[in-house]
Enzyme design. Structure first.
Site, PDB file in Angstrom:
ATOM      1  N   GLY A   1      51.923  25.852  40.382  1.00  0.00           N
ATOM      2  CA  GLY A   1      50.611  26.475  40.565  1.00  0.00           C
ATOM      3  C   GLY A   1      50.162  26.336  42.002  1.00  0.00           C
TER       4      GLY A   1
ATOM      5  N   GLY B   1      46.718  23.035  43.249  1.00  0.00           N
ATOM      6  CA  GLY B   1      48.155  23.050  43.552  1.00  0.00           C
ATOM      7  C   GLY B   1      48.437  23.231  45.031  1.00  0.00           C
TER       8      GLY B   1
ATOM      9  N   ARG C   1      25.074  26.225  32.253  1.00  0.00           N
ATOM     10  CA  ARG C   1      25.669  27.451  31.698  1.00  0.00           C
ATOM     11  C   ARG C   1      25.657  27.489  30.177  1.00  0.00           C
ATOM     12  NH1 ARG C   1      30.738  27.840  35.978  1.00  0.00           N
ATOM     13  NH2 ARG C   1      29.417  28.467  37.707  1.00  0.00           N
TER      14      ARG C   1
ATOM     15  N   HIS D   1      34.965  31.644  30.374  1.00  0.00           N
ATOM     16  CA  HIS D   1      35.095  31.542  31.823  1.00  0.00           C
ATOM     17  C   HIS D   1      35.996  30.402  32.284  1.00  0.00           C
ATOM     18  CE1 HIS D   1      34.050  31.741  35.989  1.00  0.00           C
ATOM     19  NE2 HIS D   1      33.427  30.585  35.997  1.00  0.00           N
TER      20      HIS D   1
ATOM     21  N   GLU E   1      41.831  22.510  36.929  1.00  0.00           N
ATOM     22  CA  GLU E   1      41.350  22.943  35.613  1.00  0.00           C
ATOM     23  C   GLU E   1      42.331  22.571  34.503  1.00  0.00           C
ATOM     24  OE1 GLU E   1      40.435  27.130  35.358  1.00  0.00           O
ATOM     25  OE2 GLU E   1      39.788  26.997  33.265  1.00  0.00           O
TER      26      GLU E   1
ATOM     27  N   ARG F   1      30.986  22.160  32.334  1.00  0.00           N
ATOM     28  CA  ARG F   1      31.100  22.008  33.780  1.00  0.00           C
ATOM     29  C   ARG F   1      29.897  22.628  34.467  1.00  0.00           C
ATOM     30  NH1 ARG F   1      32.523  25.241  37.654  1.00  0.00           N
ATOM     31  NH2 ARG F   1      33.576  26.836  36.420  1.00  0.00           N
TER      32      ARG F   1
END
Lengths: 646, 251
Positions: A41, A46, A338, A409, A433, A443
């Site tokens: 990644g 990464g 959120r 999301h 993530e 988050r």
């Protein structure tokens, strides 16, 4: 009760990371050259890890599925990155960022990890500035900040609405510098299909070259997975089309714990769904809630008239608008976290006040902000987002309010890691993530970029040495070893099996069906009954997939459908695991809302007595239920309280 | 308002890098004007799979105009008939009912076709590796507010930094020049005080690499600027030329 060791260093909270660094083992320069590290990644986590490890002198092999490392989906992060600089003199501190993140995560994250994250946040900003990231500046030349949800200070640094892009390009360029130096080797259009374990330690990967279709073997002394989240289990999400969970699911199938899979973030401000042809959802940055006000009509008949196209939102008088976030949460208003904003929006739509032809949307209105600040300022702050909205919706958000609705999301869940970011498989690490570590059950905005870069620049390059110091006597191994041979053979058989199903349905049609099941049964409001039904449906769909998928084309050469089928096979496993975890967690916390567990006024009701733990799922084989292990969360510094944004 | 289109899609097919390519035409029906161009391609591919044919391969990822992966040459324009967008942000409302839409890959010697509409753009990574960075390692850097950067300089640097590396500039250029791409990175880093120290070396190394990789030279047709989805200005090329000349003179 659990044998799970998170390896939290001793000492007071604020001293733990310093203590760790002072006492950990490190690797001498001459030995670094002899040690290989695979980093899978090339997003923020990464790329920053590969760049830092390469610069230290390790021999790094970097893998990504895209044509270039710069495409990783971190690039799409819009709003910003948090840091506890207190440049605004508004009372910010490392401790306050720590507390906000713990509270925002609804008390389901690890204290020590979160404190470290807050601690290194300031280094990230300095690092990125030095790399030439063009952060927004004030007229005096100092760095500018804005606010994000769930906090009462201004600590978010940004580069217009393209912060993720700029931070990623900074990390990518730092990595390309190491490619030039010869310490990092790039493998693009390469997908990890298996992880090779020798004598209990991660020793390499099997990859599939997406261009040639050939399987390849790669050895390393340690393997780092930084492959992002599994949000695309839901088909429709704000993730990129190629974002997938296959590498971490394979790690889980090899014995790594999967932690808190049901903690999934549904972002409140996305462009609403249009039709069956829709392939993805577009995020409208949370930063818009700094200036935009969210509302629906107060009267049902107005909402109905808007849905029927008989009334325009601009024609609704001020007193007939329900600014429901400001009404319900006066202390935080439009800037509640959120999960809270998403549920409140869904609640209004379920009650019949939704807009758009579908009734599944609310307004995000900039009229007042434009009057207060002028159109020019709004354009400077959000110009690219307004343009993006206009291209998709064919509607001018400067003149009429945007329409938004929640969408999948981000995932807080991921591979379980200890304080060193190591999974329970020695030598297998997980960053960004893809791991579960820092965000608990929800988050906060602008914290994903912070965590990705914290892990990659400042945490992993230290902690991995504590392991590699014990590997300096391990010579590079041959990829002809039976473990590599067997892993490649199994992968080959799996692809042949997929290709030979020769059924009738396309990969996408099954993926869309999975997405519908997930959204309806494992989505924003979860119930025991719904989850049990969902699991049954996913199991049935898995059967359908393995007996009726159709993959045209050849095994050799590029075959996009085969790539997608392999990922979907893993998403089907993931969907079931998410639902199982959601079913086992009979409390509401953060992004996980069990309708059985709510307060009288509809807020999420946590159950700390029974659920203050990290769910760690252990794979038990194809036809057995996974085993639930628990890492107890011990809060020594913070008192667990019911979140209150009112 | 949403309406529906029946279209003919004339699309480039090429099995592999060394195979000969050809155009093939397909009909698609009842395409919503609210769907994106790539969603129309998804519908076409779904139809092909149903007919047991191999779908058309094309690059795409974020589908929100920022990753730079999508790369289609549509009706003679990189990213198709709309301004300031990538292919994934092109909507079907830009087309007329009954229209024939021609879809090709980027055409440039430095971007060989891999399959159908997918090209190999690793040349761009090689150019960045040659010098598209500020040479700082992780850690040991000064406080972010140590150097004041005037707002207008930061904004200008951001304008240049907005490049998404899609390659539309190369596809639009009759010389297949990568000057706009190179100049955007050189400008961003030359504008900022942090990047000034090695700006001449950076310009020289990146241009040298660009030439080595088979991109053509710039003859100021400005086609790149017109087609750039992120509005990268050719004034960046002027700045690159200045940095490059400085490096020549200082030798």
């Amino acid at each position: 009760m659990s044998n799970i060791n998170s390896k939290i260093p001793e000492g007071p909270l604020a001293q733990k990371w310093t203590y760790y660094k002072e006492h950990q083992k490190i690797v001498a320069p001459a030995n670094k050259r002899k040690l290989d590290i695979i980093v899978v990644g090339t997003g923020l986590a990464g790329a920053s890890a590969a760049a830092s490890l390469g610069q230290m002198g390790f021999n790094v092999k970097s893998f990504c599925i895209q044509d270039s490392p710069r495409r990783a989906h971190s690039i799409a992060a819009q709003g910003g990155i948090n840091a506890a600089k207190n440049y605004q003199n508004d009372g910010d501190s490392v401790y306050r960022l720590f507390i906000d993140t713990i509270k925002g995560g609804d008390y389901r994250s690890r204290e020590a990890n979160v404190y470290r994250l807050a601690e290194v946040s300031n280094n990230i900003i300095d690092q990125c500035v030095a790399q030439g990231v063009p952060f927004a500046r004030e007229y005096g030349g100092v760095l500018a900040n804005r606010s994000f949800g769930g906090v009462q200070v201004s600590r978010t640094f940004y580069a217009r609405g393209q912060t993720g892009q700029q931070l990623l390009l900074g990390a990518y360029q730092a990595m390309m510098r190491q490619v030039h130096e010869g310490t990092v080797t790039l493998h693009t259009r390469s997908e990890i299909v298996d992880i090779v374990i020798i004598d209990g330690k991660a020793r390499g990967v099997i990859t599939r070259n997406i261009v040639t279709g050939k399987l390849e073997r790669h050895f390393a002394h340690a393997v780092v997975l930084a492959t992002g989240g599994y949000g695309n289990t839901f088909f429709l999400s704000t993730n990129a089309m190629g974002s997938n969970g296959s590498a971490i699911i394979r790690a889980y199938q090899k014995g790594a714990y999967f932690a808190n899979p049901c903690f999934i973030q549904i972002h409140p401000t996305c462009i609403p769904v249009h039709g069956d042809f829709q392939s993805k959802l577009t995020l409208m940055s949370e930063s818009l809630r700094n200036d935009g006000r969210i509302w629906v009509p107060k009267k049902k008949e107005d909402a109905e008239a808007i849905r029927a196209g008989k009334l325009k939102p601009t024609e609704i008088a001020e007193e007939d608008r329900d600014y429901y976030l400001e009404r319900r949460y006066p202390a935080f208003g439009n800037l509640v976290p959120r999960d809270v904003a998403s549920r409140a929006g869904k609640e209004r739509c379920d009650a019949g006040y939704g807009v758009n032809t579908t009734g599944r949307a609310v307004f995000l209105d900039f009229k007042e902000a434009i009057e207060r600040l002028g159109k020019k300022t709004i354009t400077e702050r959000y110009g690219n987002l307004f343009q993006m909205y206009q291209k998709i919706e064919n509607d001018n958000p400067y003149e009429t309010p945007m329409m938004i609705y929640p969408a999948i999301h981000y995932v807080m869940g991921g591979l379980w890691v200890d304080y060193e970011l190591q999974t329970n498989i020695p030598g297998l690490y997980c960053c960004g993530e893809a791991n579960f570590s820092d965000h608990g059950a929800n988050r906060l905005g602008a914290s994903a970029l912070m965590q990705g870069l914290a892990d990659g620049y400042f945490v992993l390059p230290y902690t991995i040495q504590n392991y590699l110091a014990g590997e300096i006597r391990t010579d590079r191994m041959s990829t002809d070893l039976p473990e590599f041979e067997e892993a490649e053979k199994n992968s080959q058989l799996r692809f042949e099996k997929l290709k030979n199903i020769n059924g009738k349905r396309s990969v996408d049609s099954i993926h869309k069906e999975l997405g519908n099941i997930m959204w309806e049964h494992v989505g924003m409001g979860r119930t025991k009954k719904g989850l049990e039904e969902g699991i049954k449906m996913i199991v049935a769909l898995k059967k359908e997939f393995w007996s009726n998928v159709r993959i045209p084309g050849d095994m050799e050469g590029m075959n996009v459908e085969l790539d997608k089928a392999s990922r979907l096979a893993d998403f089907l496993e993931m969907g079931e695991l998410i639902a199982r975890d959601a079913l086992s967690r009979n409390e509401s916390c953060g992004g996980h809302f069990r309708e059985e567990s709510q307060t009288a006024d509809g807020e999420a009701l946590r159950d700390d007595k029974n659920f203050a733990y990290v769910s760690c799922w252990k794979y038990q084989g194809e036809n057995a239920d996974p085993e639930l292990n628990k890492e107890e969360l011990n809060y020594e510094n913070v008192k667990m309280v019911q979140r209150n944004y009112k | 308002m949403e309406s529906f289109l029946n279209l003919t899609i004339k699309v480039w097919h090429q099995k592999g890098p060394t195979e000969k390519g050809r155009f093939e035409s397909y009909k698609v029906e009842h395409i919503s004007t609210d769907s994106s161009f790539l969603e129309m391609m998804d519908i076409l591919n779904e139809k092909l799979i149903k007919e047991n044919k191999e779908p058309i391969a094309f690059d795409h990822d974020c589908r929100e105009g920022i990753c730079g992966m999508c790369s289609l040459y549509i009706n003679g324009r990189p990213h198709g008939p709309d301004d300031d967008i990538t292919t994934c942000q092109l909507y079907m409302r830009k087309f007329k009912d009954g229209e024939t839409i021609t879809v090709e890959p980027w055409r440039a010697a430095a971007f060989p076709v891999i399959k159908d509409l997918i090209v190999d753009r690793t040349a761009f990574d090689k150019i960045i590796a040659a010098g598209g960075y500020i040479s700082v390692g992780t850690g040991g850097v000064p406080d972010g507010n140590n150097i004041a950067i005037p707002k207008d300089i930061a904004e200008q640097a951001m304008d240049s930094a907005a490049c998404i590396g899609c390659g539309a500039c190369v596809a639009a250029c009759k010389n297949s020049s990568a000057m706009l791409f190179v100049s955007a990175k050189v400008s961003q880093l030359a504008l900022l005080p942090q990047g000034k120290a090695e700006s001449k070396r950076r310009a020289k190394n990146m241009v040298k690499k660009m030439e080595e990789l088979g991109f053509g030279g710039c003859t100021n047709t400005r086609a790149c600027e017109v087609e750039c989805p992120k509005n990268i200005s050719v004034s960046n090329i002027a700045r690159l030329n200045r940095e490059f000349l400085k490096s020549e003179f200082s030798e």
